[in-house]
Design a protein around this motif. Structure first.
Motif, PDB file in Angstrom:
ATOM      1  N   ASP A  73      35.383 -13.522  56.177  1.00  0.00           N
ATOM      2  CA  ASP A  73      35.009 -13.718  55.012  1.00  0.00           C
ATOM      3  C   ASP A  73      33.981 -12.475  54.551  1.00  0.00           C
ATOM      4  N   VAL A  74      33.710 -11.627  55.439  1.00  0.00           N
ATOM      5  CA  VAL A  74      32.817 -10.684  55.101  1.00  0.00           C
ATOM      6  C   VAL A  74      33.243  -9.235  55.323  1.00  0.00           C
ATOM      7  N   MET A  75      34.572  -8.820  55.969  1.00  0.00           N
ATOM      8  CA  MET A  75      35.137  -7.702  56.379  1.00  0.00           C
ATOM      9  C   MET A  75      36.322  -7.585  56.183  1.00  0.00           C
ATOM     10  N   SER A  76      37.022  -6.533  56.023  1.00  0.00           N
ATOM     11  CA  SER A  76      38.583  -6.460  55.821  1.00  0.00           C
ATOM     12  C   SER A  76      39.031  -6.977  57.032  1.00  0.00           C
ATOM     13  N   ARG A  77      39.835  -8.096  56.772  1.00  0.00           N
ATOM     14  CA  ARG A  77      40.812  -8.754  57.779  1.00  0.00           C
ATOM     15  C   ARG A  77      41.941  -7.714  58.646  1.00  0.00           C
ATOM     16  N   LYS A 191      39.413  -7.354  49.905  1.00  0.00           N
ATOM     17  CA  LYS A 191      37.920  -7.091  49.903  1.00  0.00           C
ATOM     18  C   LYS A 191      37.088  -8.238  50.239  1.00  0.00           C
ATOM     19  N   PRO A 192      35.922  -8.218  50.891  1.00  0.00           N
ATOM     20  CA  PRO A 192      35.184  -9.173  51.394  1.00  0.00           C
ATOM     21  C   PRO A 192      34.867 -10.226  50.167  1.00  0.00           C
ATOM     22  N   LYS A 193      34.998 -11.584  50.358  1.00  0.00           N
ATOM     23  CA  LYS A 193      34.737 -12.488  49.055  1.00  0.00           C
ATOM     24  C   LYS A 193      33.010 -12.868  49.187  1.00  0.00           C
ATOM     25  N   SER A 195      28.760 -11.994  50.654  1.00  0.00           N
ATOM     26  CA  SER A 195      28.003 -11.082  51.327  1.00  0.00           C
ATOM     27  C   SER A 195      26.896 -11.583  52.264  1.00  0.00           C
TER      28      SER A 195
END
Length: 403
Positions: A73-77, A191-193, A195
């Motif tokens: 949810d916070v970085m590129s998968r 892009k992260p959804k 922060s």
């Protein structure tokens, strides 16, 4: 902060690559199950110690779900999958060269961590799927998962029969490296959804669990049926390599082909969930799981009883998994990785406990005792699901969350 960019369309070739990768990565969690008698003989382990082998892998997978899955949810998968593929490849090589029990257990735990690739690919599929096709796309991806889980036992049993059990993990390491490269080249870079700091990210999962009743019900119901499922598969090779069957490791692995009925369950559930809703499909599927353990308890000492029981079990488990996961992904689109992490954490902790307890129960009470253990777990799952759906205080909330 939400990502408002238009998602990359999920093409058929990309969907096929993702489903195949899920199959290959998920298989790493189950390769060791039909190999337990061989591992036990090679390392001179007692029944209690050998039961820790599949549990170590499942506990590693559960730890990754808690501490690694939310990072999606916070970085590129795509980047995260690249790192995990390196970890998985190295861990499988460590299993291949492990000189003793301690190193083997640590290596299998790390294999479970690296196999978290599957739990990064599933949210990618959910985020790229159009709402009207979410069930069908998740059905395709979960079919890959089903194939990986079921064929893993046949593949590992066959390789071990001719080249020894260690060779299974050398081949698996090569597959992990190959799919790591292919996924890096072809996956979109999301892009992260949101922060959040890492500690806040982990803590937020418990807030989601408190907030969403449907998440709690889905996680507990899934945990119960998956504990029963793993109790069966962790003990099946022990059962059929002894009296009255006396099969080889390769023959034990071939029971994975019987479980291919789970593919039908996954595909059928994926097609029906978009039109009939998840709750009814889950109830019917859990009824099949209950019936499977009843058959295994009564006729599990015969080939016909084993075949019928395994078919019913895999139809039910994978038929229930698709609608259960679809409704989890639908609760909050901006927290899909964390929702999935909460759900799957309970799932694989239960898998580890089911494997270990199943082996222990069988050592004390035999095959029929293990089957009764699975029957009790499956029955509790069905009762809990039905109680949640039809209890008066929760019906309105349940209906809104599943829509």
């Amino acid at each position: 902060m939400s990502d408002t960019s238009t998602p990359t369309p999920l093409s058929r070739p990309l969907l096929l690559l993702m489903a195949t990768a899920i199959a290959a990565m998920a298989a790493n969690l189950y390769y060791n199950q039909p190999l337990l008698p061989s591992i036990q003989q090679t390392l001179g382990l007692d029944d209690g110690a050998v039961g820790l082998v599949p549990s170590a892998t499942q506990l590693g997978y559960a730890a990754a779900i808690l501490f690694i899955s939310p990072l999606g949810d916070v970085m590129s998968r795509r980047s995260l999958i690249g790192y995990l593929s390196i970890l998985l490849t190295l861990s499988l090589l460590a299993v291949f060269v492990a000189p003793g029990f301690f190193v083997l257990i640590i290596a299998f735990f790390a294999v479970g961590l690296g196999a978290n690739i599957t739990q990064q690919l599933l949210p990618i599929g959910a985020s790229l799927a159009p709402p009207a096709r979410k069930g069908a796309i998740m059905g395709t991806l979960m079919t890959g998962l089903t194939i990986g889980i079921l064929l893993s036992r046949t593949v590992s049993g066959t390789i071990a029969e001719y080249f020894g059990w260690r060779a299974v993990f050398l081949v698996a390491a090569g597959m992990a490296a190959l799919f790591g490269v292919l996924l890096r080249m072809n996956l979109p870079d999301n892009k992260p959804k949101v922060s959040l700091s890492y500690p806040a990210l982990i803590v937020s999962m418990f807030g989601l669990l408190r907030k969403h009743r449907l998440l709690r019900e889905s996680a507990l119901t899934g945990a119960l049926w998956f504990a029963a499922f793993n109790a069966l598969w962790a003990t099946l090779a022990i059962h059929v390599t002894g009296e009255p069957f006396d099969y080889s490791v390769q023959q034990a692995g071939l029971f994975g082909l019987v479980g291919m009925a789970g593919i039908l369950g996954a595909k059928l559930a994926g097609r029906l969930v978009d039109t009939h809703g998840p709750a009814r499909i889950i109830a019917v599927a859990l009824g099949l799981v209950v019936a499977s353990f009843a058959v295994l308890a009564i006729w599990g000492d015969s080939m016909a009883g084993l075949v019928i029981g395994i078919i019913l079990l895999d139809l039910g488990v994978f038929g229930a998994q698709i609608p259960n996961q679809v409704r989890v992904f639908s609760i909050d689109p901006n927290a899909q990785s964390r929702m999935n992490a909460v759900y799957m954490l309970g799932y694989y902790i239960a898998a580890a406990l089911g494997s270990a307890v199943g082996v222990k129960v069988m050592s004390v009470a035999g095959w029929h005792g293990m089957a009764m253990f699975g029957l009790a777990l499956a029955s509790l799952g069905l009762v809990h699901h039905l109680w949640h759906q039809f209890s008066l205080p929760g019906r309105a909330t349940s209906s809104r969350e599943q829509s």
